[in-house]
Design an enzyme around this catalytic site. Structure first.
Site, PDB file in Angstrom:
ATOM      1  N   TYR A   1      61.700  23.749  19.215  1.00  0.00           N
ATOM      2  CA  TYR A   1      60.901  24.644  20.429  1.00  0.00           C
ATOM      3  C   TYR A   1      61.729  26.107  20.256  1.00  0.00           C
ATOM      4  O   TYR A   1      60.556  27.245  20.139  1.00  0.00           O
ATOM      5  CB  TYR A   1      61.059  24.231  21.800  1.00  0.00           C
TER       6      TYR A   1
ATOM      7  N   ASN B   1      47.378  22.556  20.612  1.00  0.00           N
ATOM      8  CA  ASN B   1      46.910  22.642  19.765  1.00  0.00           C
ATOM      9  C   ASN B   1      46.303  22.060  19.361  1.00  0.00           C
ATOM     10  O   ASN B   1      45.949  20.863  19.598  1.00  0.00           O
ATOM     11  CB  ASN B   1      48.102  22.554  17.993  1.00  0.00           C
TER      12      ASN B   1
ATOM     13  N   CYS C   1      52.624  20.992  14.486  1.00  0.00           N
ATOM     14  CA  CYS C   1      52.891  20.672  15.260  1.00  0.00           C
ATOM     15  C   CYS C   1      54.549  19.269  15.566  1.00  0.00           C
ATOM     16  O   CYS C   1      55.204  19.478  16.128  1.00  0.00           O
ATOM     17  CB  CYS C   1      52.482  20.442  16.608  1.00  0.00           C
ATOM     18  N   HIS C   2      54.488  18.481  14.631  1.00  0.00           N
ATOM     19  CA  HIS C   2      54.581  17.327  14.735  1.00  0.00           C
ATOM     20  C   HIS C   2      56.324  17.864  14.290  1.00  0.00           C
ATOM     21  O   HIS C   2      57.211  16.692  14.505  1.00  0.00           O
ATOM     22  CB  HIS C   2      54.034  16.341  14.542  1.00  0.00           C
TER      23      HIS C   2
ATOM     24  N   GLU D   1      56.580  12.049   5.697  1.00  0.00           N
ATOM     25  CA  GLU D   1      56.629  13.860   5.147  1.00  0.00           C
ATOM     26  C   GLU D   1      57.536  13.348   4.274  1.00  0.00           C
ATOM     27  O   GLU D   1      58.813  13.942   2.963  1.00  0.00           O
ATOM     28  CB  GLU D   1      56.903  14.933   6.036  1.00  0.00           C
TER      29      GLU D   1
END
Length: 165
Positions: free
Chosen positions: A103, A126, A134-135, A161
């Site tokens: 953040y 979002n 945002c993850h 990912e």
């Protein structure tokens, strides 16, 4: 401010929705006037019609993402929010696939280094998670923090990912 690379080129008018299945559970996709406007976790349908080109594109791109063959999205999106939220969402799109940022990193990237909590609130608002990733935002100590789909979904997306890099 608009998200880089996101333009409106579909001509369908009106509000539409579609439910798709994914490895993280059902996702409700919403579109308005030719742009994707929301991805909601769960079956959140309101009974709107389905079947627009933008919803088909969004469903196909999300399927490719979950198959491991897509890392970037091209579906047109329309994000409604404050100027600050728009800046944060644009910064989220700059976090590479498989990477994370804190953040604080995002707050510094948007020129407000002390606005970590405000970044968290922008993340929370979002409207198109996964596509605006945002993850990929984590706490300063590396801990997973809040996510609209739940921490298990956030953990899954991050692991997915990294596995598919």
């Amino acid at each position: 401010m608009s998200i880089p690379g996101r333009s409106l080129h579909c001509k369908a008018m009106g509000n539409y929705e579609r439910l798709i299945e994914s490895p993280v559970g059902p996702l409700t996709l919403r579109a308005e006037d030719g742009a994707l406007t929301a991805i909601l976790f769960g079956d959140m349908r309101k009974g709107l019609p389905g079947g627009t080109r933008v919803l088909e594109q969004a469903a196909a791109e999300l399927a490719e993402y979950f198959e491991g063959s897509r890392r970037e999205f091209t579906v047109p999106v329309r994000l409604t929010g404050t100027d600050f939220q728009q800046e944060v969402w644009a910064a989220l799109c700059e976090i590479p696939y498989g990477a994370t940022a804190t953040y604080g990193d995002i707050a510094r990237r948007v020129g407000r280094p002390r606005a970590c909590r405000a970044v968290g609130m922008a993340n929370h608002r979002n409207p198109v998670p996964i596509i605006v990733p945002c993850h990929r935002v984590i706490g300063s100590g590396g801990a997973l923090t809040g996510y609209g789909g739940g921490l298990a979904v956030k953990s899954y997306l991050l692991a997915w990912e990294k596995e598919n890099l």
